[in-house]
Design an enzyme around this catalytic site. Structure first.
Site, PDB file in Angstrom:
ATOM      1  N   LYS A  68       4.145  30.093   2.821  1.00  0.00           N
ATOM      2  CA  LYS A  68       3.329  29.987   1.926  1.00  0.00           C
ATOM      3  C   LYS A  68       1.905  29.962   2.383  1.00  0.00           C
ATOM      4  CE  LYS A  68       6.298  26.934  -0.914  1.00  0.00           C
ATOM      5  NZ  LYS A  68       6.042  27.470  -2.027  1.00  0.00           N
ATOM      6  N   ARG A 127       1.603   0.934  15.104  1.00  0.00           N
ATOM      7  CA  ARG A 127       1.458   0.871  13.639  1.00  0.00           C
ATOM      8  C   ARG A 127       1.668  -0.508  13.313  1.00  0.00           C
ATOM      9  NH1 ARG A 127       5.944   4.690  10.284  1.00  0.00           N
ATOM     10  NH2 ARG A 127       4.648   3.953   8.806  1.00  0.00           N
ATOM     11  N   TRP A 160       7.099   0.042   3.686  1.00  0.00           N
ATOM     12  CA  TRP A 160       7.293   0.747   2.433  1.00  0.00           C
ATOM     13  C   TRP A 160       8.999   1.188   2.713  1.00  0.00           C
ATOM     14  CZ3 TRP A 160       8.878   5.688   0.859  1.00  0.00           C
ATOM     15  CH2 TRP A 160       8.950   6.736   1.943  1.00  0.00           C
ATOM     16  N   GLU A 217      12.028  13.243  -0.342  1.00  0.00           N
ATOM     17  CA  GLU A 217      10.730  12.431  -0.949  1.00  0.00           C
ATOM     18  C   GLU A 217       9.493  12.977  -0.635  1.00  0.00           C
ATOM     19  OE1 GLU A 217      10.520  10.602  -3.483  1.00  0.00           O
ATOM     20  OE2 GLU A 217       8.369   9.966  -3.403  1.00  0.00           O
ATOM     21  N   HIS A 248      13.245  11.780   3.441  1.00  0.00           N
ATOM     22  CA  HIS A 248      12.397  13.158   3.572  1.00  0.00           C
ATOM     23  C   HIS A 248      12.588  14.069   2.473  1.00  0.00           C
ATOM     24  CE1 HIS A 248      10.615  15.455   6.605  1.00  0.00           C
ATOM     25  NE2 HIS A 248      11.260  16.389   6.051  1.00  0.00           N
ATOM     26  N   SER A 278      12.536   5.891 -14.268  1.00  0.00           N
ATOM     27  CA  SER A 278      11.597   6.614 -15.107  1.00  0.00           C
ATOM     28  C   SER A 278      11.437   8.072 -14.289  1.00  0.00           C
ATOM     29  CB  SER A 278      10.070   6.041 -14.477  1.00  0.00           C
ATOM     30  OG  SER A 278       9.094   6.893 -14.781  1.00  0.00           O
ATOM     31  N   SER A 279      11.836   8.088 -12.786  1.00  0.00           N
ATOM     32  CA  SER A 279      11.456   9.541 -12.446  1.00  0.00           C
ATOM     33  C   SER A 279      12.794  10.495 -12.787  1.00  0.00           C
ATOM     34  CB  SER A 279      11.692   9.227 -10.828  1.00  0.00           C
ATOM     35  OG  SER A 279      10.272   8.742 -10.495  1.00  0.00           O
ATOM     36  N   THR A 338       7.301  26.994   5.026  1.00  0.00           N
ATOM     37  CA  THR A 338       6.019  26.374   5.002  1.00  0.00           C
ATOM     38  C   THR A 338       4.959  27.406   5.412  1.00  0.00           C
ATOM     39  OG1 THR A 338       6.980  24.391   5.330  1.00  0.00           O
ATOM     40  CG2 THR A 338       4.831  24.585   5.151  1.00  0.00           C
ATOM     41  N   HIS A 395      15.431  13.278  11.938  1.00  0.00           N
ATOM     42  CA  HIS A 395      14.255  13.175  12.817  1.00  0.00           C
ATOM     43  C   HIS A 395      13.463  11.870  12.508  1.00  0.00           C
ATOM     44  CE1 HIS A 395      11.704  15.666   9.435  1.00  0.00           C
ATOM     45  NE2 HIS A 395      11.669  14.199   9.598  1.00  0.00           N
ATOM     46  N   HIS A 396      13.590  11.293  11.634  1.00  0.00           N
ATOM     47  CA  HIS A 396      12.960   9.689  11.531  1.00  0.00           C
ATOM     48  C   HIS A 396      13.679   8.998  12.511  1.00  0.00           C
ATOM     49  CE1 HIS A 396      10.476  11.132   7.968  1.00  0.00           C
ATOM     50  NE2 HIS A 396      11.561  11.935   7.585  1.00  0.00           N
ATOM     51  N   SER A 447      -1.194  27.201  -5.592  1.00  0.00           N
ATOM     52  CA  SER A 447      -0.723  28.767  -5.811  1.00  0.00           C
ATOM     53  C   SER A 447      -1.177  28.951  -7.364  1.00  0.00           C
ATOM     54  CB  SER A 447       0.526  28.752  -5.954  1.00  0.00           C
ATOM     55  OG  SER A 447       1.240  28.312  -4.497  1.00  0.00           O
ATOM     56  N   ASP A 457       6.221  21.286 -26.992  1.00  0.00           N
ATOM     57  CA  ASP A 457       6.101  19.881 -26.375  1.00  0.00           C
ATOM     58  C   ASP A 457       6.865  19.887 -25.215  1.00  0.00           C
ATOM     59  OD1 ASP A 457       5.987  17.066 -25.658  1.00  0.00           O
ATOM     60  OD2 ASP A 457       5.197  17.062 -27.579  1.00  0.00           O
ATOM     61  N   TYR A 468       9.048  16.167   0.213  1.00  0.00           N
ATOM     62  CA  TYR A 468       8.537  17.494  -0.592  1.00  0.00           C
ATOM     63  C   TYR A 468       8.622  17.243  -1.948  1.00  0.00           C
ATOM     64  CZ  TYR A 468       9.045  19.401   4.021  1.00  0.00           C
ATOM     65  OH  TYR A 468       9.051  19.537   5.438  1.00  0.00           O
ATOM     66  N   HIS A 482       0.943  -1.214  -0.038  1.00  0.00           N
ATOM     67  CA  HIS A 482       0.023   0.043  -0.055  1.00  0.00           C
ATOM     68  C   HIS A 482       0.934   1.324   0.041  1.00  0.00           C
ATOM     69  CE1 HIS A 482      -2.869   3.108   1.423  1.00  0.00           C
ATOM     70  NE2 HIS A 482      -2.028   3.212   2.362  1.00  0.00           N
TER      71      HIS A 482
END
Length: 552
Positions: free
Chosen positions: A342, A461, A153, A266, A264, A180-181, A339, A313-314, A279, A117, A268, A88
């Protein structure tokens, strides 16, 4: 019927060879999609693929919530439950959200920038067609001996080092998704830097282009880091290395450092394009230019740079020194500043605007509200001693779903409703759109808000069973999840209804406050657009309306 339709002659006027013959004709039927080089076709492929993965990952989420409806094992064995939570997460992050934003970038960036294009059309085709095999590897892994990857994950060893061949398939899948990315990012960067309309300097282009540009740089920087980590994991599994094996002199925590150096930014990578979409939408429906455009650009860049410095921090609970904990804690809090800029600017844009609340605006405002809630719970988790208590509890699950579901997903819904008239040439049914918003808003909160309480009460979890005192909130969350999932069928129906004619033809510019270049072309956007660059007066008129250029 001929499978080849001759299209208008094209002229390369932007200095990049996007029309080197392959755009002189386009195909019909399945060949059109297989050999697609047109940015709109590829954007469409990305968006449908992302939606299919969203449904797939969503069904897995419902499987998880069905199991957690009440204590005890109901439907799944613990091993399969772990596979569901792992797939998931991987499918939603890499298969749904990221391809959806790439699809939007493909569809909209050339239109917004006045480019004919994307810069590398054939590479664009490759970057999409790597995705289906990657998704197939993940899904096939459910049926191999030992089942799919089941370590979450994040793929932490030693669980991932000991798993069956499903883990190998997941690793190969991640390699393809990363490739791909990177190719998609190269395309986005080259297009933005080289193919903007005359007069559209970097600090005058739409904010969605800015956030796409910064996101693409982030991806090029961190996708190889993840590829390296999983490759090291693969060699640990099959070639006798011991990078992450404590028994062989390695360190499992090393994997966490490498993973979160990718992980991390990722976050953002999934959030910045959402910021860009919102925006675009809020100024349109506030009928005011975006407040503080330049500060929004600097805030975007600041968030990207800071995202490389906060991975620790993770990992507060792995036992790092107090100095390192303080370093990561304060830097994480610092991200709240750009943040907050924004959020302040979005509110200031709406302040005293001529607001109307069509569906895209509702989803954009919903995004601002719920993302702010997710941001606040993130601030709570940035405090090292608090995080030590909350680590791996449902509080974390609530936090990142407020950021990613309410953040990324709501912004994607806003984008689809906003640009659907441009894509299809028809207006969607506004009543169904608003019903979809309110349904999603209510049931999203019913699903995920109780998880804060579960986490605070200490429910871990990734477990298929739990103690009796967690029953009530889990039951509420499961009911909310099924209702939220049901509401997405309404979204699907509304999109299909619009493609088939909707409530009537859409004008070139259906929104009164839309001032960017995509609203200058007809609806639906012709197969080839901006074959000649937009004239300077058209560009300037839009830039002045957006207040990024002064009136003469």
């Amino acid at each position: 019927m001929s499978t080849v339709i001759k299209a208008a002659d094209t002229v390369d006027t932007h200095g990049v060879d996007t029309h080197g013959g392959h755009h002189a004709e386009h195909h019909a039927g399945w060949v059109r999609w297989l050999y697609a080089t047109n940015h709109k076709d590829i954007g469409t492929l990305y968006l449908w693929f992302a939606f299919a993965m969203f449904i797939t990952g969503g069904v897995m989420a419902l499987g998880i919530r069905a199991e957690l409806f009440q204590p005890g094992l109901q439907f799944w064995q613990p091993e399969f439950f772990n596979q569901l939570t792992t797939l998931h997460g991987i499918i939603m992050v890499f298969g749904a959200i990221m391809p959806a934003f790439t699809g939007l970038a493909n569809w909209m960036l050339p239109l917004m920038l006045g480019a004919p294009d994307m810069a590398f059309a054939r590479m664009n085709n490759w970057s999409f067609w790597l995705l289906p095999p990657a998704a197939a590897l993940l899904l096939i892994s459910l049926f191999v001996p030992g089942g799919a990857a089941a370590g979450g994950w994040t793929l932490y060893p030693p669980l991932s080092a000991q798993a069956g061949m499903g883990m190998d398939l997941a690793i190969f899948s991640i390699h393809l998704l990363g490739l791909s990315s990177i190719m998609g990012s190269i395309n986005i960067i080259t297009t933005i830097l080289n193919m903007r309309a005359p007069g559209m300097t970097l600090l005058k282009m739409p904010l969605f282009a800015w956030t796409s540009l910064v996101t693409a740089y982030l991806l090029i920087a961190v996708a190889p880091v993840l590829a390296g980590a999983v490759t090291m994991l693969l060699t640990d599994r099959h070639f006798g290395t011991h990078f992450f094996s404590a028994a062989g002199g390695g360190d499992p925590v090393l994997f966490q450092h490498i993973f979160w150096f990718f992980g991390h930014p990722e976050v953002y990578i999934m959030a910045l394009p959402a910021f860009g979409i919102v925006s675009q939408i809020i100024p349109t429906f506030a009928r005011k230019p975006l407040f503080g455009y330049v500060s929004m650009v600097y805030a975007t860049c600041s968030i990207a740079i800071l995202s490389f410095m906060v991975w620790g921090h993770h990992m507060f609970s792995v036992g790092m020194p107090a100095t390192a904990q303080l370093f990561f804690m304060f830097l994480t809090m610092l991200i709240a500043v750009p943040t907050g800029v924004k959020v302040f600017n979005w509110i200031a844009t709406m302040w005293q605007g001529s607001l109307t609340f069509e569906t895209p605006m509702l989803f954009a405002i919903g995004f601002v509200c719920l993302f702010t809630v997710g941001g606040f719970s993130g601030l709570v988790l940035s405090i090292a001693p608090v995080d030590t208590q909350m680590h791996d509890t449902y509080y974390v699950v609530a936090h990142f779903h407020y950021v990613l579901v309410a953040g990324a997903l709501f912004s994607l819904f806003a984008a689809v409703y906003y640009w659907l008239p441009k894509w299809t040439g028809y207006m969607y049914h506004e009543g169904r759109g608003k019903l979809h918003f309110w349904w999603s808003m209510v049931w999203f909160n019913v699903t995920f808000f109780p998880m804060h309480f579960l986490g605070l009460a200490g429910m871990p979890r990734r477990i298929p069973d739990y103690a009796l005192q967690f029953t009530d909130f889990n039951t509420v969350a499961s009911v909310g999840a099924f209702c939220f999932g049901l509401g997405q069928l309404l979204f699907f129906y509304n999109v299909i209804h619009t493609i088939r004619g909707g409530v009537g033809p859409a004008p070139a510019s259906p929104w009164e406050g839309g001032n960017t270049l995509e609203w200058e072309v007809a609806s639906p956007a012709p197969h080839h657009t901006w074959e000649s660059p937009p004239d300077i007066e058209t560009v300037r008129r839009g830039l002045i309306a957006q207040a990024v250029e002064e009136k003469p």
